[in-house]
Write a protein that holds these residues in place. Structure first.
Motif, PDB file in Angstrom:
ATOM      1  N   GLY A  23       0.773  -1.228   0.000  1.00  0.00           N
ATOM      2  CA  GLY A  23       0.000   0.000   0.000  1.00  0.00           C
ATOM      3  C   GLY A  23       0.807   1.282   0.000  1.00  0.00           C
ATOM      4  N   VAL A  24       2.124   1.223   0.203  1.00  0.00           N
ATOM      5  CA  VAL A  24       2.953   2.416   0.326  1.00  0.00           C
ATOM      6  C   VAL A  24       4.192   2.271  -0.554  1.00  0.00           C
ATOM      7  CG1 VAL A  24       4.275   3.852   1.929  1.00  0.00           C
ATOM      8  CG2 VAL A  24       2.151   2.783   2.681  1.00  0.00           C
ATOM      9  N   ALA A  25       4.497   3.314  -1.313  1.00  0.00           N
ATOM     10  CA  ALA A  25       5.691   3.271  -2.159  1.00  0.00           C
ATOM     11  C   ALA A  25       6.961   3.297  -1.313  1.00  0.00           C
ATOM     12  CB  ALA A  25       5.685   4.446  -3.128  1.00  0.00           C
ATOM     13  N   TYR A  26       6.972   4.161  -0.301  1.00  0.00           N
ATOM     14  CA  TYR A  26       8.106   4.282   0.629  1.00  0.00           C
ATOM     15  C   TYR A  26       7.691   5.253   1.722  1.00  0.00           C
ATOM     16  CZ  TYR A  26       8.742   8.683  -1.838  1.00  0.00           C
ATOM     17  OH  TYR A  26       8.518   9.923  -2.381  1.00  0.00           O
ATOM     18  N   TYR A  27       8.423   5.247   2.816  1.00  0.00           N
ATOM     19  CA  TYR A  27       8.286   6.269   3.847  1.00  0.00           C
ATOM     20  C   TYR A  27       9.544   7.117   3.849  1.00  0.00           C
ATOM     21  CZ  TYR A  27       4.404   3.487   5.758  1.00  0.00           C
ATOM     22  OH  TYR A  27       3.225   2.800   5.921  1.00  0.00           O
ATOM     23  N   ASP A  28       9.374   8.409   4.092  1.00  0.00           N
ATOM     24  CA  ASP A  28      10.514   9.329   4.149  1.00  0.00           C
ATOM     25  C   ASP A  28      11.343   9.025   5.395  1.00  0.00           C
ATOM     26  OD1 ASP A  28      12.297  11.420   4.310  1.00  0.00           O
ATOM     27  OD2 ASP A  28      10.774  13.005   4.292  1.00  0.00           O
ATOM     28  N   PRO A  29      12.575   8.573   5.239  1.00  0.00           N
ATOM     29  CA  PRO A  29      13.414   8.276   6.408  1.00  0.00           C
ATOM     30  C   PRO A  29      13.604   9.471   7.338  1.00  0.00           C
ATOM     31  CG  PRO A  29      14.381   7.308   4.448  1.00  0.00           C
ATOM     32  CD  PRO A  29      13.251   8.199   3.990  1.00  0.00           C
ATOM     33  N   ASN A  30      13.641  10.673   6.766  1.00  0.00           N
ATOM     34  CA  ASN A  30      13.874  11.870   7.560  1.00  0.00           C
ATOM     35  C   ASN A  30      12.769  12.122   8.581  1.00  0.00           C
ATOM     36  OD1 ASN A  30      16.264  12.893   5.960  1.00  0.00           O
ATOM     37  ND2 ASN A  30      14.728  12.930   4.345  1.00  0.00           N
ATOM     38  N   ALA A  31      11.582  11.598   8.315  1.00  0.00           N
ATOM     39  CA  ALA A  31      10.429  11.876   9.167  1.00  0.00           C
ATOM     40  C   ALA A  31      10.493  11.142  10.499  1.00  0.00           C
ATOM     41  CB  ALA A  31       9.139  11.508   8.426  1.00  0.00           C
ATOM     42  N   ASN A  32      11.370  10.154  10.605  1.00  0.00           N
ATOM     43  CA  ASN A  32      11.420   9.357  11.827  1.00  0.00           C
ATOM     44  C   ASN A  32      12.864   9.094  12.272  1.00  0.00           C
ATOM     45  OD1 ASN A  32      10.142   7.967  13.972  1.00  0.00           O
ATOM     46  ND2 ASN A  32      10.369   6.004  12.920  1.00  0.00           N
ATOM     47  N   GLY A  33      13.695  10.121  12.133  1.00  0.00           N
ATOM     48  CA  GLY A  33      15.051  10.030  12.644  1.00  0.00           C
ATOM     49  C   GLY A  33      16.043   9.345  11.732  1.00  0.00           C
ATOM     50  N   GLY A  34      15.643   9.017  10.516  1.00  0.00           N
ATOM     51  CA  GLY A  34      16.555   8.386   9.571  1.00  0.00           C
ATOM     52  C   GLY A  34      17.267   9.412   8.712  1.00  0.00           C
ATOM     53  N   SER A  35      17.871   8.941   7.643  1.00  0.00           N
ATOM     54  CA  SER A  35      18.649   9.828   6.789  1.00  0.00           C
ATOM     55  C   SER A  35      18.644   9.314   5.353  1.00  0.00           C
ATOM     56  CB  SER A  35      20.102   9.911   7.282  1.00  0.00           C
ATOM     57  OG  SER A  35      20.900  10.690   6.408  1.00  0.00           O
ATOM     58  N   MET A  36      18.704  10.237   4.408  1.00  0.00           N
ATOM     59  CA  MET A  36      18.842   9.877   2.996  1.00  0.00           C
ATOM     60  C   MET A  36      20.305   9.810   2.574  1.00  0.00           C
ATOM     61  SD  MET A  36      15.967   9.071   1.590  1.00  0.00           S
ATOM     62  CE  MET A  36      16.325   9.207  -0.165  1.00  0.00           C
ATOM     63  N   LEU A  37      21.205   9.872   3.557  1.00  0.00           N
ATOM     64  CA  LEU A  37      22.614   9.572   3.341  1.00  0.00           C
ATOM     65  C   LEU A  37      22.957   8.337   4.159  1.00  0.00           C
ATOM     66  CD1 LEU A  37      24.271  13.103   3.716  1.00  0.00           C
ATOM     67  CD2 LEU A  37      23.741  11.920   1.578  1.00  0.00           C
ATOM     68  N   ASP A  38      23.649   7.388   3.561  1.00  0.00           N
ATOM     69  CA  ASP A  38      24.093   6.245   4.354  1.00  0.00           C
ATOM     70  C   ASP A  38      25.315   6.663   5.174  1.00  0.00           C
ATOM     71  OD1 ASP A  38      26.377   6.069   2.736  1.00  0.00           O
ATOM     72  OD2 ASP A  38      25.738   4.255   1.697  1.00  0.00           O
ATOM     73  N   ASN A  39      25.893   5.722   5.879  1.00  0.00           N
ATOM     74  CA  ASN A  39      27.061   5.999   6.710  1.00  0.00           C
ATOM     75  C   ASN A  39      28.296   5.416   6.042  1.00  0.00           C
ATOM     76  OD1 ASN A  39      28.975   6.427   8.674  1.00  0.00           O
ATOM     77  ND2 ASN A  39      28.067   5.049  10.176  1.00  0.00           N
ATOM     78  N   ALA A  40      29.101   6.294   5.432  1.00  0.00           N
ATOM     79  CA  ALA A  40      30.315   5.855   4.753  1.00  0.00           C
ATOM     80  C   ALA A  40      31.544   6.022   5.634  1.00  0.00           C
ATOM     81  CB  ALA A  40      30.495   6.631   3.445  1.00  0.00           C
ATOM     82  N   GLY A  41      31.351   6.488   6.860  1.00  0.00           N
ATOM     83  CA  GLY A  41      32.464   6.715   7.775  1.00  0.00           C
ATOM     84  C   GLY A  41      32.867   8.171   7.835  1.00  0.00           C
ATOM     85  N   ASP A  42      33.566   8.562   8.925  1.00  0.00           N
ATOM     86  CA  ASP A  42      34.044   9.934   9.123  1.00  0.00           C
ATOM     87  C   ASP A  42      32.910  10.954   9.127  1.00  0.00           C
ATOM     88  OD1 ASP A  42      36.723   9.071   9.230  1.00  0.00           O
ATOM     89  OD2 ASP A  42      36.903   9.125   7.045  1.00  0.00           O
ATOM     90  N   GLY A  43      31.711  10.513   9.487  1.00  0.00           N
ATOM     91  CA  GLY A  43      30.586  11.428   9.546  1.00  0.00           C
ATOM     92  C   GLY A  43      29.990  11.792   8.205  1.00  0.00           C
TER      93      GLY A  43
END
Length: 221
Positions: A23-43
């Motif tokens: 029923g849902v294409a996706y949820y915005d990660p930013n809306a619940n403490g997530g991020s549209m950048l992964d963690n590649a290291g060094d912040g």
């Protein structure tokens, strides 16, 4: 009667779960403490610049399904399953916090068996896969961090504008009719803004992005 009632109850629950997932294409990660950048290291992080929609045919969204689809659009698993460097993680705001990539798939230069060995040498496109399936945002969508990289002599650094280029190249290969392993796909694309901030703040290698995320809806024919 009790057994029949139990079977019916299970069927109803299963049906409800499928409806919820589709029923849902996706949820915005930013809306619940997530991020549209992964963690590649060094912040720093790499942009999640393509989403395979949760409205896609469910078989596409499985582990085996995304690998077969990747092969249909010019990518395969890493050369002899050898991966150099640690996995990157992503927080998709689904309650699972930071989770390592499910797969890293590389351009296969028209050979699903050994083509990724060539990519490891001369560079090319590649992407990491993350699944949004936590209890707080269970879309089933796959978030992809796509980028085009240099050859091995340059340490597989990302080419200039490599995040936008990588996304565009993948989408160009995906849209329309493709097939692999006896499975045929139809893919449509929609560009979305507002999920990923444009610019280079927090982006790995200080490479600017245009802020566009392309949402792919993949249907098995």
């Amino acid at each position: 009667m009790y057994v029949l009632a139990s079977v019916l109850s299970f069927a109803i629950q299963l049906s409800a779960a499928i409806i919820k997932r589709q029923g849902v294409a996706y949820y915005d990660p930013n809306a619940n403490g997530g991020s549209m950048l992964d963690n590649a290291g060094d912040g720093l992080g790499e942009p999640l610049n393509v989403i395979v929609s949760g409205l896609s045919t469910p078989d596409v969204l499985t582990d085996d399904g995304i690998v077969n689809y990747a092969r249909a659009i010019g990518f395969s698993e890493e050369c002899f399953d050898i991966h150099l460097g640690g996995p990157q993680s992503a927080n998709l705001g689904d309650g699972n916090s930071w989770v390592n990539q499910t797969y890293e798939l590389r351009q296969d230069y028209d050979s699903s068996s050994i083509g990724t060995c060539l990519e490891s040498l001369i560079g090319g496109n590649h992407f990491r896969v993350y699944r949004q399936n936590g209890t707080q945002a269970d879309s089933g969508a796959l978030f992809l961090a796509v980028s085009k990289e240099e050859d091995v002599s340059d340490g597989h650094d990302i080419v200039p504008d490599g995040y936008n280029i990588g996304r565009n190249d993948l989408v160009s290969n995906a849209v329309g009719q493709t097939s692999f392993g006896g499975v045929s796909y139809t893919t449509t694309a929609q560009n979305v803004t507002g999920l990923l901030a444009p610019g280079a703040v927090g982006v790995n290698h200080n490479i600017s992005v245009d802020g566009i995320v392309t949402v792919l809806t993949v249907t098995i024919n």
